[in-house]
Write a protein that holds these residues in place. Structure first.
Motif, PDB file in Angstrom:
ATOM      1  N   THR A  34      -1.724  -2.646  -8.705  1.00 51.86           N
ATOM      2  CA  THR A  34      -0.601  -3.119  -7.899  1.00 51.86           C
ATOM      3  C   THR A  34       0.630  -2.295  -8.248  1.00 51.86           C
ATOM      4  OG1 THR A  34      -1.531  -5.320  -7.806  1.00 51.86           O
ATOM      5  CG2 THR A  34       0.806  -5.112  -7.278  1.00 51.86           C
ATOM      6  N   PHE A  35       1.226  -1.711  -7.215  1.00 46.96           N
ATOM      7  CA  PHE A  35       2.377  -0.821  -7.358  1.00 46.96           C
ATOM      8  C   PHE A  35       3.308  -1.101  -6.192  1.00 46.96           C
ATOM      9  CE2 PHE A  35       4.137   3.578  -6.614  1.00 46.96           C
ATOM     10  CZ  PHE A  35       4.811   3.728  -7.802  1.00 46.96           C
ATOM     11  N   ASN A  36       4.548  -1.482  -6.472  1.00 48.03           N
ATOM     12  CA  ASN A  36       5.526  -1.830  -5.429  1.00 48.03           C
ATOM     13  C   ASN A  36       4.990  -2.884  -4.464  1.00 48.03           C
ATOM     14  OD1 ASN A  36       7.396  -0.016  -6.490  1.00 48.03           O
ATOM     15  ND2 ASN A  36       6.701   1.658  -5.186  1.00 48.03           N
ATOM     16  N   GLY A  37       4.235  -3.858  -5.005  1.00 48.56           N
ATOM     17  CA  GLY A  37       3.715  -4.959  -4.197  1.00 48.56           C
ATOM     18  C   GLY A  37       2.469  -4.639  -3.395  1.00 48.56           C
ATOM     19  N   VAL A  38       1.918  -3.433  -3.523  1.00 52.03           N
ATOM     20  CA  VAL A  38       0.718  -3.034  -2.788  1.00 52.03           C
ATOM     21  C   VAL A  38      -0.459  -2.941  -3.761  1.00 52.03           C
ATOM     22  CG1 VAL A  38      -0.367  -1.214  -1.408  1.00 52.03           C
ATOM     23  CG2 VAL A  38       2.058  -1.728  -1.095  1.00 52.03           C
ATOM     24  N   PRO A  39      -1.593  -3.600  -3.455  1.00 49.94           N
ATOM     25  CA  PRO A  39      -2.770  -3.497  -4.322  1.00 49.94           C
ATOM     26  C   PRO A  39      -3.567  -2.221  -4.007  1.00 49.94           C
ATOM     27  CG  PRO A  39      -3.228  -5.026  -2.550  1.00 49.94           C
ATOM     28  CD  PRO A  39      -1.788  -4.578  -2.386  1.00 49.94           C
ATOM     29  N   TYR A  40      -3.090  -1.081  -4.502  1.00 47.84           N
ATOM     30  CA  TYR A  40      -3.724   0.212  -4.219  1.00 47.84           C
ATOM     31  C   TYR A  40      -5.195   0.174  -4.605  1.00 47.84           C
ATOM     32  CZ  TYR A  40       0.646   2.618  -3.254  1.00 47.84           C
ATOM     33  OH  TYR A  40       1.836   3.031  -2.699  1.00 47.84           O
ATOM     34  N   GLY A  41      -6.066   0.625  -3.699  1.00 49.57           N
ATOM     35  CA  GLY A  41      -7.498   0.683  -3.942  1.00 49.57           C
ATOM     36  C   GLY A  41      -8.255  -0.550  -3.490  1.00 49.57           C
ATOM     37  N   ALA A  42      -7.566  -1.646  -3.198  1.00 44.93           N
ATOM     38  CA  ALA A  42      -8.238  -2.873  -2.759  1.00 44.93           C
ATOM     39  C   ALA A  42      -8.786  -2.703  -1.348  1.00 44.93           C
ATOM     40  CB  ALA A  42      -7.261  -4.048  -2.797  1.00 44.93           C
ATOM     41  N   ASP A  45      -8.426  -5.180   5.703  1.00 44.70           N
ATOM     42  CA  ASP A  45      -8.798  -5.170   7.110  1.00 44.70           C
ATOM     43  C   ASP A  45      -7.566  -5.032   7.997  1.00 44.70           C
ATOM     44  OD1 ASP A  45      -7.701  -7.680   6.790  1.00 44.70           O
ATOM     45  OD2 ASP A  45      -9.511  -8.772   7.340  1.00 44.70           O
ATOM     46  N   GLY A  46      -6.432  -4.819   7.371  1.00 48.04           N
ATOM     47  CA  GLY A  46      -5.177  -4.627   8.083  1.00 48.04           C
ATOM     48  C   GLY A  46      -4.032  -4.555   7.089  1.00 48.04           C
ATOM     49  N   GLN A  53       3.213  -3.742   4.265  1.00 46.10           N
ATOM     50  CA  GLN A  53       3.902  -2.488   4.584  1.00 46.10           C
ATOM     51  C   GLN A  53       3.171  -1.782   5.732  1.00 46.10           C
ATOM     52  OE1 GLN A  53       4.625  -0.035   1.175  1.00 46.10           O
ATOM     53  NE2 GLN A  53       5.093   1.761   2.403  1.00 46.10           N
ATOM     54  N   GLN A  54       3.914  -1.291   6.712  1.00 48.68           N
ATOM     55  CA  GLN A  54       3.330  -0.638   7.874  1.00 48.68           C
ATOM     56  C   GLN A  54       2.454   0.540   7.459  1.00 48.68           C
ATOM     57  OE1 GLN A  54       6.142   0.662  10.817  1.00 48.68           O
ATOM     58  NE2 GLN A  54       4.571   1.427  12.186  1.00 48.68           N
ATOM     59  N   ASP A  55       1.264   0.650   8.068  1.00 52.24           N
ATOM     60  CA  ASP A  55       0.307   1.734   7.860  1.00 52.24           C
ATOM     61  C   ASP A  55      -0.142   1.852   6.401  1.00 52.24           C
ATOM     62  OD1 ASP A  55      -1.353   3.660   8.922  1.00 52.24           O
ATOM     63  OD2 ASP A  55       0.089   5.277   8.692  1.00 52.24           O
ATOM     64  N   SER A  56      -0.281   0.696   5.722  1.00 55.94           N
ATOM     65  CA  SER A  56      -0.704   0.721   4.324  1.00 55.94           C
ATOM     66  C   SER A  56      -2.205   0.519   4.148  1.00 55.94           C
ATOM     67  CB  SER A  56       0.059  -0.325   3.515  1.00 55.94           C
ATOM     68  OG  SER A  56      -0.140  -1.609   4.050  1.00 55.94           O
ATOM     69  N   CYS A  57      -2.920   0.099   5.204  1.00 52.91           N
ATOM     70  CA  CYS A  57      -4.375  -0.071   5.151  1.00 52.91           C
ATOM     71  C   CYS A  57      -5.028   1.113   5.864  1.00 52.91           C
ATOM     72  CB  CYS A  57      -4.792  -1.379   5.808  1.00 52.91           C
ATOM     73  SG  CYS A  57      -6.577  -1.652   5.811  1.00 52.91           S
ATOM     74  N   CYS A  58      -5.741   1.917   5.095  1.00 53.67           N
ATOM     75  CA  CYS A  58      -6.465   3.059   5.649  1.00 53.67           C
ATOM     76  C   CYS A  58      -7.881   2.593   5.966  1.00 53.67           C
ATOM     77  CB  CYS A  58      -6.483   4.193   4.617  1.00 53.67           C
ATOM     78  SG  CYS A  58      -7.349   5.681   5.150  1.00 53.67           S
ATOM     79  N   CYS A  69      -6.441   0.038   0.555  1.00 50.08           N
ATOM     80  CA  CYS A  69      -4.993  -0.179   0.540  1.00 50.08           C
ATOM     81  C   CYS A  69      -4.311   1.043  -0.054  1.00 50.08           C
ATOM     82  CB  CYS A  69      -4.626  -1.400  -0.300  1.00 50.08           C
ATOM     83  SG  CYS A  69      -4.913  -2.970   0.526  1.00 50.08           S
ATOM     84  N   SER A  70      -3.545   1.720   0.763  1.00 46.93           N
ATOM     85  CA  SER A  70      -2.830   2.905   0.317  1.00 46.93           C
ATOM     86  C   SER A  70      -1.835   3.356   1.383  1.00 46.93           C
ATOM     87  CB  SER A  70      -3.807   4.044   0.038  1.00 46.93           C
ATOM     88  OG  SER A  70      -3.098   5.184  -0.377  1.00 46.93           O
ATOM     89  N   PRO A  71      -0.553   3.011   1.204  1.00 47.98           N
ATOM     90  CA  PRO A  71       0.437   3.508   2.148  1.00 47.98           C
ATOM     91  C   PRO A  71       0.481   5.031   2.125  1.00 47.98           C
ATOM     92  CG  PRO A  71       1.371   1.795   0.752  1.00 47.98           C
ATOM     93  CD  PRO A  71       0.039   2.157   0.180  1.00 47.98           C
TER      94      PRO A  71
END
Length: 121
Positions: A34-42, A45-46, A53-58, A69-71
């Protein structure tokens, strides 16, 4: 303890050490930071799954059908520790690796943008 007893203990240790990961796939679990409120790597589905954060789910491609999850990022400094900003049809943060064994199930370790990172097969 007898020699046979030690063999049983050693064999049990190997079997336990080679068991399934916490994700049940037999591979390692996805690295989630978790970095800046985003669970990177999780998985996601949106964008709501990634802190909103906009466009954070690849979704799809190098990120996997389950999502990653990766902006978007412009440099490694935009990513949490253990992740690098990699250009895979737009720059996003991918987890660092040395080889395929460091990556979650169905991901491989690839050299890209000057770093070795995990990407979906």
């Amino acid at each position: 303890m007898t020699a046979r007893g030690w063999v049983v203990v050693f064999a049990a240790t190997i079997v336990i050490g080679c068991g399934e990961s916490s994700d049940g796939s037999g591979g390692i679990a996805r690295p989630v930071t978790t970095f800046n409120g985003v669970p990177y790597g999780a998985t996601c589905d949106g964008d709501a799954s990634c802190g909103g954060q906009q466009d954070s789910c690849c979704l799809g491609g190098k990120c996997s059908a389950e999502g990653w999850c990766s902006p978007k990022c412009e440099s490694d400094q935009d990513c949490p520790e253990g992740f690098y900003c990699i250009d895979h049809s737009g720059t996003r943060c991918f987890s660092a690796c040395e080889d395929d064994r460091d990556c979650p199930t169905d991901f491989i370790c690839e050299e890209k943008s000057g770093h070795r990172t995990c990407r979906f097969k």
